[in-house]
Enzyme design. Structure first.
Site, PDB file in Angstrom:
ATOM      1  CG  ASP A 187      34.670  39.566  27.523  1.00 25.83           C
ATOM      2  OD1 ASP A 187      35.953  39.831  27.667  1.00 25.83           O
ATOM      3  OD2 ASP A 187      33.694  39.742  28.360  1.00 25.83           O
ATOM      4  CB  ILE A 188      31.275  36.177  30.184  1.00 26.62           C
ATOM      5  CG1 ILE A 188      29.866  35.295  30.545  1.00 26.62           C
ATOM      6  CG2 ILE A 188      32.156  36.896  31.262  1.00 26.62           C
ATOM      7  CD1 ILE A 188      30.234  34.127  31.644  1.00 26.62           C
ATOM      8  CD  GLN A 243      46.650  40.106  32.774  1.00 28.79           C
ATOM      9  OE1 GLN A 243      47.614  40.807  32.922  1.00 28.79           O
ATOM     10  NE2 GLN A 243      46.546  38.597  32.399  1.00 28.79           N
ATOM     11  CG  HIS A 259      42.631  37.829  28.081  1.00 30.22           C
ATOM     12  ND1 HIS A 259      43.295  37.606  29.163  1.00 30.22           N
ATOM     13  CD2 HIS A 259      41.935  39.112  27.953  1.00 30.22           C
ATOM     14  CE1 HIS A 259      42.940  38.496  29.936  1.00 30.22           C
ATOM     15  NE2 HIS A 259      42.011  39.246  29.131  1.00 30.22           N
TER      16      HIS A 259
END
Ligand code: 5GP
Ligand code: ZN
Length: 112
Positions: free
Chosen positions: A30-31, A93, A99
């Protein structure tokens, strides 16, 4: 080109820190991690959310979960990890391509 961020990552037109990839699934960090280890397990096909899944997707969903657990072990999360799927705006979300979040490490996560 797709305007879906995760479709672009699947296509390779947007870079990611990839952990795993096969014909149907990709996993990448995850960024904006919320734990020392935080990655996403993502189907290659565009499915907007868990609410858009049917019985046709049961094998894919099972595969995503078992793969997530395997990758968590490989990432050193031996004390455990959290698995989360945000669904729809009410579920928080933000990226409307299905995901599974897997995260953990460091301090014990708060009870939910
Ligand atoms: P959601 O809130 O939809 O369940 O989670 C979306 C997640 O995707 C967020 O945790 C966010 O940090 C992550 N994310 C958004 N854009 C990117 C990106 O371009 N690359 C990566 N690796 N993660 C992203
Ligand atoms: Zn997509």
């Amino acid at each position: 080109m797709s305007d879906c961020i995760f479709c672009r990552i699947v296509a390779g037109s947007l870079p990611s820190k990839k952990l795993y990839e096969d014909d149907g699934v990709i996993a990448f960090h995850d960024i904006r991690p919320i734990a020392p280890v935080h990655f996403l397990v993502v189907p290659k096909t565009h499915i907007a959310s868990l609410s858009d899944c049917s019985t046709d997707h049961e094998a894919l969903l099972g595969r995503m979960l078992t793969l997530g657990a395997r990758l968590a072990r490989e990432q050193g999360l031996h004390a455990g990890f959290r698995t989360m799927i945000n669904t729809g705006k009410g579920g928080g979300q933000e990226v409307f391509h299905l995901h599974i979040h897997i995260f953990g490490g460091g301090t014990t996560l708060p009870k939910v």
